[in-house]
Design a protein around this motif. Structure first.
Motif, PDB file in Angstrom:
ATOM      1  N   ARG A   1      17.230   9.857  -2.976  1.00  0.00           N
ATOM      2  CA  ARG A   1      15.957   9.128  -2.948  1.00  0.00           C
ATOM      3  C   ARG A   1      15.027   9.771  -1.911  1.00  0.00           C
ATOM      4  O   ARG A   1      15.448  10.064  -0.788  1.00  0.00           O
ATOM      5  N   TRP A   2      13.772   9.952  -2.289  1.00  0.00           N
ATOM      6  CA  TRP A   2      12.767  10.533  -1.406  1.00  0.00           C
ATOM      7  C   TRP A   2      11.741   9.446  -1.092  1.00  0.00           C
ATOM      8  O   TRP A   2      11.037   8.971  -1.991  1.00  0.00           O
ATOM      9  N   VAL A   3      11.644   9.064   0.176  1.00  0.00           N
ATOM     10  CA  VAL A   3      10.842   7.905   0.579  1.00  0.00           C
ATOM     11  C   VAL A   3       9.779   8.330   1.588  1.00  0.00           C
ATOM     12  O   VAL A   3      10.075   8.989   2.590  1.00  0.00           O
ATOM     13  N   ASP A   4       8.553   7.906   1.322  1.00  0.00           N
ATOM     14  CA  ASP A   4       7.403   8.204   2.178  1.00  0.00           C
ATOM     15  C   ASP A   4       7.070   6.982   3.036  1.00  0.00           C
ATOM     16  O   ASP A   4       6.569   5.973   2.531  1.00  0.00           O
ATOM     17  N   ASP A   5       7.355   7.078   4.334  1.00  0.00           N
ATOM     18  CA  ASP A   5       6.903   6.063   5.280  1.00  0.00           C
ATOM     19  C   ASP A   5       6.051   6.748   6.352  1.00  0.00           C
ATOM     20  O   ASP A   5       6.259   6.578   7.553  1.00  0.00           O
ATOM     21  N   SER A   6       5.077   7.517   5.882  1.00  0.00           N
ATOM     22  CA  SER A   6       4.195   8.238   6.799  1.00  0.00           C
ATOM     23  C   SER A   6       3.423   7.288   7.698  1.00  0.00           C
ATOM     24  O   SER A   6       2.972   7.673   8.778  1.00  0.00           O
ATOM     25  N   LYS A   7       3.289   6.027   7.276  1.00  0.00           N
ATOM     26  CA  LYS A   7       2.609   5.023   8.106  1.00  0.00           C
ATOM     27  C   LYS A   7       3.398   4.711   9.368  1.00  0.00           C
ATOM     28  O   LYS A   7       2.856   4.094  10.308  1.00  0.00           O
ATOM     29  N   ALA A   8       4.650   5.136   9.447  1.00  0.00           N
ATOM     30  CA  ALA A   8       5.461   4.926  10.663  1.00  0.00           C
ATOM     31  C   ALA A   8       4.982   5.902  11.725  1.00  0.00           C
ATOM     32  O   ALA A   8       5.567   6.962  11.939  1.00  0.00           O
ATOM     33  N   THR A   9       3.905   5.548  12.405  1.00  0.00           N
ATOM     34  CA  THR A   9       3.257   6.453  13.349  1.00  0.00           C
ATOM     35  C   THR A   9       3.724   6.264  14.783  1.00  0.00           C
ATOM     36  O   THR A   9       3.133   6.827  15.700  1.00  0.00           O
ATOM     37  N   ASN A  10       4.780   5.476  14.984  1.00  0.00           N
ATOM     38  CA  ASN A  10       5.363   5.326  16.310  1.00  0.00           C
ATOM     39  C   ASN A  10       6.842   4.978  16.151  1.00  0.00           C
ATOM     40  O   ASN A  10       7.292   4.616  15.054  1.00  0.00           O
ATOM     41  N   PRO A  11       7.636   5.085  17.211  1.00  0.00           N
ATOM     42  CA  PRO A  11       9.078   4.838  17.075  1.00  0.00           C
ATOM     43  C   PRO A  11       9.413   3.440  16.584  1.00  0.00           C
ATOM     44  O   PRO A  11      10.374   3.261  15.818  1.00  0.00           O
ATOM     45  N   HIS A  12       8.653   2.438  16.984  1.00  0.00           N
ATOM     46  CA  HIS A  12       8.949   1.074  16.554  1.00  0.00           C
ATOM     47  C   HIS A  12       8.813   0.935  15.045  1.00  0.00           C
ATOM     48  O   HIS A  12       9.645   0.297  14.382  1.00  0.00           O
ATOM     49  N   ALA A  13       7.782   1.550  14.469  1.00  0.00           N
ATOM     50  CA  ALA A  13       7.605   1.501  13.018  1.00  0.00           C
ATOM     51  C   ALA A  13       8.714   2.254  12.306  1.00  0.00           C
ATOM     52  O   ALA A  13       9.219   1.818  11.270  1.00  0.00           O
ATOM     53  N   ALA A  14       9.084   3.415  12.852  1.00  0.00           N
ATOM     54  CA  ALA A  14      10.155   4.197  12.226  1.00  0.00           C
ATOM     55  C   ALA A  14      11.484   3.454  12.267  1.00  0.00           C
ATOM     56  O   ALA A  14      12.310   3.610  11.364  1.00  0.00           O
ATOM     57  N   GLU A  15      11.692   2.648  13.286  1.00  0.00           N
ATOM     58  CA  GLU A  15      12.929   1.873  13.371  1.00  0.00           C
ATOM     59  C   GLU A  15      13.083   0.967  12.160  1.00  0.00           C
ATOM     60  O   GLU A  15      14.174   0.811  11.608  1.00  0.00           O
ATOM     61  N   GLY A  16      11.980   0.356  11.734  1.00  0.00           N
ATOM     62  CA  GLY A  16      12.047  -0.532  10.586  1.00  0.00           C
ATOM     63  C   GLY A  16      12.508   0.175   9.331  1.00  0.00           C
ATOM     64  O   GLY A  16      13.366  -0.341   8.602  1.00  0.00           O
TER      65      GLY A  16
ATOM     66  N   ASP B   1       0.837  -1.189   0.000  1.00  0.00           N
ATOM     67  CA  ASP B   1       0.000   0.000   0.000  1.00  0.00           C
ATOM     68  C   ASP B   1       0.877   1.246   0.000  1.00  0.00           C
ATOM     69  O   ASP B   1       2.066   1.206   0.313  1.00  0.00           O
ATOM     70  N   ARG B   2       0.255   2.359  -0.299  1.00  0.00           N
ATOM     71  CA  ARG B   2       0.985   3.625  -0.283  1.00  0.00           C
ATOM     72  C   ARG B   2       1.370   4.000   1.146  1.00  0.00           C
ATOM     73  O   ARG B   2       0.806   3.524   2.116  1.00  0.00           O
ATOM     74  N   HIS B   3       2.372   4.880   1.230  1.00  0.00           N
ATOM     75  CA  HIS B   3       2.852   5.443   2.496  1.00  0.00           C
ATOM     76  C   HIS B   3       3.568   4.425   3.372  1.00  0.00           C
ATOM     77  O   HIS B   3       3.747   4.651   4.567  1.00  0.00           O
ATOM     78  N   ARG B   4       4.002   3.315   2.791  1.00  0.00           N
ATOM     79  CA  ARG B   4       4.786   2.324   3.511  1.00  0.00           C
ATOM     80  C   ARG B   4       6.113   2.158   2.782  1.00  0.00           C
ATOM     81  O   ARG B   4       6.186   1.427   1.815  1.00  0.00           O
ATOM     82  N   THR B   5       7.118   2.890   3.226  1.00  0.00           N
ATOM     83  CA  THR B   5       8.428   2.946   2.558  1.00  0.00           C
ATOM     84  C   THR B   5       8.251   3.060   1.038  1.00  0.00           C
ATOM     85  O   THR B   5       8.863   2.320   0.271  1.00  0.00           O
ATOM     86  N   GLU B   6       7.417   3.983   0.634  1.00  0.00           N
ATOM     87  CA  GLU B   6       7.102   4.199  -0.786  1.00  0.00           C
ATOM     88  C   GLU B   6       8.106   5.176  -1.393  1.00  0.00           C
ATOM     89  O   GLU B   6       8.255   6.300  -0.922  1.00  0.00           O
ATOM     90  N   LEU B   7       8.782   4.736  -2.438  1.00  0.00           N
ATOM     91  CA  LEU B   7       9.708   5.613  -3.150  1.00  0.00           C
ATOM     92  C   LEU B   7       8.900   6.613  -3.977  1.00  0.00           C
ATOM     93  O   LEU B   7       8.180   6.237  -4.901  1.00  0.00           O
ATOM     94  N   ILE B   8       9.039   7.892  -3.652  1.00  0.00           N
ATOM     95  CA  ILE B   8       8.303   8.938  -4.351  1.00  0.00           C
ATOM     96  C   ILE B   8       9.070   9.408  -5.584  1.00  0.00           C
ATOM     97  O   ILE B   8       8.499   9.599  -6.655  1.00  0.00           O
ATOM     98  N   ALA B   9      10.370   9.589  -5.423  1.00  0.00           N
ATOM     99  CA  ALA B   9      11.172  10.085  -6.556  1.00  0.00           C
ATOM    100  C   ALA B   9      12.648   9.901  -6.230  1.00  0.00           C
ATOM    101  O   ALA B   9      13.035   9.724  -5.068  1.00  0.00           O
ATOM    102  N   GLU B  10      13.466   9.932  -7.276  1.00  0.00           N
ATOM    103  CA  GLU B  10      14.912  10.048  -7.122  1.00  0.00           C
ATOM    104  C   GLU B  10      15.329  11.292  -7.895  1.00  0.00           C
ATOM    105  O   GLU B  10      15.100  11.375  -9.111  1.00  0.00           O
ATOM    106  N   ILE B  11      15.890  12.252  -7.191  1.00  0.00           N
ATOM    107  CA  ILE B  11      16.232  13.539  -7.778  1.00  0.00           C
ATOM    108  C   ILE B  11      17.721  13.800  -7.580  1.00  0.00           C
ATOM    109  O   ILE B  11      18.182  13.896  -6.431  1.00  0.00           O
ATOM    110  N   ASP B  12      18.461  13.851  -8.659  1.00  0.00           N
ATOM    111  CA  ASP B  12      19.897  14.134  -8.591  1.00  0.00           C
ATOM    112  C   ASP B  12      20.613  13.207  -7.606  1.00  0.00           C
ATOM    113  O   ASP B  12      21.455  13.638  -6.819  1.00  0.00           O
ATOM    114  N   GLY B  13      20.246  11.927  -7.640  1.00  0.00           N
ATOM    115  CA  GLY B  13      20.916  10.931  -6.801  1.00  0.00           C
ATOM    116  C   GLY B  13      20.393  10.840  -5.381  1.00  0.00           C
ATOM    117  O   GLY B  13      20.899  10.045  -4.580  1.00  0.00           O
TER     118      GLY B  13
END
Length: 508
Positions: free
Chosen positions: A354-369, A340-352
């Protein structure tokens, strides 16, 4: 015995039962709709109801009792049963009022379990954990679908269980994602308690402590997932808390404890051997052999190769194998699955970069992953921490953080954590209450500190409701800002190529 004790089937006599349904969001509305179909006398209780829901409730003939949080409407006092939406805290005045009057309170899960036989009673597989629930629920369902079962992923994933049990064709099995709120409300005894086929708690870390009141209460809610499991109790071998839950669980005799982890698996586990996902649980010769399920390379196209995603795959495989899926079904599902979207989703690569959306990481444990998946990051972090402590996460991952962009109304937890554990890392505060500007400013700040080979990672480690409608809206704003950043980068490159171009035109 009360009348409610007899209500353990869709085909029981629910007619005229006075029910107050607290909350009419997605789950609450499914409860109302179900009870009306059963013939109960339903009143919807809410602080507010939007025009669309008000119209539909009117068509259904359901009266609405609007009340403030501290007002107890007559509909509760006069009810024989209260069914509460999962978001209501245990200390909510409406729930306390029901308890004081001795009125039973159910959640939507208990109601769904009691009426699951409208068409044919499907088996239930339960999934919970601090993180990874939705991906594991979807993966398990996808594996079982590949095995030929009629299956639906339901529950906290977004589709109410009550919608599935009323499906006119019915299902063989429901994979039910359960939040700690839903588990808290589940009955632990009597006619409303669940008897699932299998269950999994993927991991446990502090979360929703403001809601539950303590870490022990949160753990107790999660542990209820294993109660009465009949075939498999799946747990993380590298998560001692879930292992203790299984050891202490009141399961049906013969239910097997099945572990999963990233190491070489034990005799009743799933794990990794030389980059191969293997099963040593569901084969007769498990004392000396293992079945190959997939390789790490198979996980790559679906975005499942990071450590935390690989754990989710192994947990899902354990649940699917326990229900009868074959290794080939697991492999086909992995190869065709998409996150699904917002789970370590690669949005773009700009000039080397990488821009990654993991907005689903709504707590420290999720962000650790997600932090663990990248070597060098500009970390966009912050929001509503819900009582969770971000400092240990900062301490563990400071070495990979190039710079920090702190967002959120209350940024003090982030500032204090970096001041204590990584004071030399550049830190930019996005100091605005303007929701529309937050991500634009955050992306601009991140771009100023990023370089080729760096990943700009939105992994807030916090909930979004302080500034955004939900984590999806937060991720969408991030993606919009990244796309605008790409346009600026392309314009700058074009301006440099033409020399005298002032960069004011985007179309060349």
């Amino acid at each position: 015995m009360t009348r409610l004790d007899d209500l353990t089937s869709w085909h029981a006599d629910w007619r005229g039962l006075r029910v107050a349904v607290l909350g009419v969001g997605v789950t609450g509305f499914a409860v109302v709709d179900t009870l009306v179909e059963l013939g109960a006398a339903v009143t919807a209780v809410a602080e507010r109801v939007d025009d669309e829901r008000r119209t539909i409730l009117g068509v259904l003939g359901v009266p609405i009792a609007l009340a403030g949080r501290d007002a107890v409407p007559d509909a509760i006092a006069e009810a024989e049963l209260v069914v509460a939406s999962p978001g209501l805290r245990p200390d909510h005045p409406w729930l306390l009022a029901a308890a004081e009057r001795g009125i039973p309170v159910w959640g939507d899960i208990e109601l769904a379990w009691r009426v699951r036989d409208k068409v044919r009673a499907a088996e239930w597989i339960l999934v919970t954990g601090t993180n990874g629930k939705t991906t594991t629920t979807q993966l398990t369902a996808h594996m079982l679908r590949e095995a030929g079962f009629r299956v639906a992923p339901v529950g906290n994933i977004g589709t109410p269980v009550l919608d599935a049990v009323r499906d006119p064709e019915g299902f063989d099995v429901l994979v039910v994602e359960l939040s700690s709120f839903q588990l808290h409300a589940m009955s632990s005894e009597g006619p409303g308690e669940l008897w699932p086929h299998s269950a999994a708690c993927l991991n446990l870390d502090d979360d929703h402590l403001d809601w539950h009141g303590s870490a022990d209460a949160y753990r107790a809610a999660k542990a209820k997932v294993y109660r009465n499991a009949r075939v498999a109790a799946v747990y993380g071998v590298d998560d001692p808390a879930t292992q203790r839950m299984v050891e202490e669980a009141d399961v049906v005799e013969g239910c097997r404890a099945i572990g999963f982890g990233l190491g070489v698996p034990g005799r009743s586990d799933l794990g990794l051997v030389d980059g191969i996902l293997v099963d040593r649980a569901f084969l007769d010769a498990r004392d000396r052999q293992a079945l190959e399920l997939a390789s790490l390379d198979d996980l790559e196209p679906a975005g499942l190769r990071s450590p935390h995603m690989t754990r989710n795959v192994l947990a899902a495989a354990a649940l699917a194998r326990a229900f009868g899926a074959e290794p080939v079904d697991v492999l086909r599902a992995i190869r065709s699955f998409r996150l699904d979207r917002h789970r370590t989703e690669l949005i773009a690569e700009i000039d080397g970069v990488r821009w990654v959306d993991d907005s689903k990481a709504t707590n420290p444990h999720a962000a650790e992953g997600s932090l663990s998946a990248f070597e060098r990051v500009v970390w966009i972090v912050g929001g509503l921490f819900k009582g969770a402590d971000v400092a240990p996460l900062v301490e563990r991952h400071a070495a990979r953080v190039v710079a920090v962009v702190a967002i959120g109304i209350d940024r003090d937890p982030v500032l204090e954590a970096f001041a204590r554990h990584a004071p030399g890392i550049p830190l930019v505060e996005v100091d605005t209450a303007d929701t529309g500007a937050v991500m634009r400013l955050a992306v601009e700040a991140a771009a100023a500190h990023a370089a080729p080979g760096v990943t700009v990672l939105l992994a807030p480690a916090a909930a979004s409701m302080d500034q955004f409608e939900d984590y999806a809206a937060r991720g969408d704003r991030f993606a919009e800002a990244v796309r605008a950043q790409r346009v600026r980068a392309e314009r700058d490159r074009e301006g440099g190529a033409h020399g005298d171009d002032d960069g004011s035109r985007l179309d060349g």
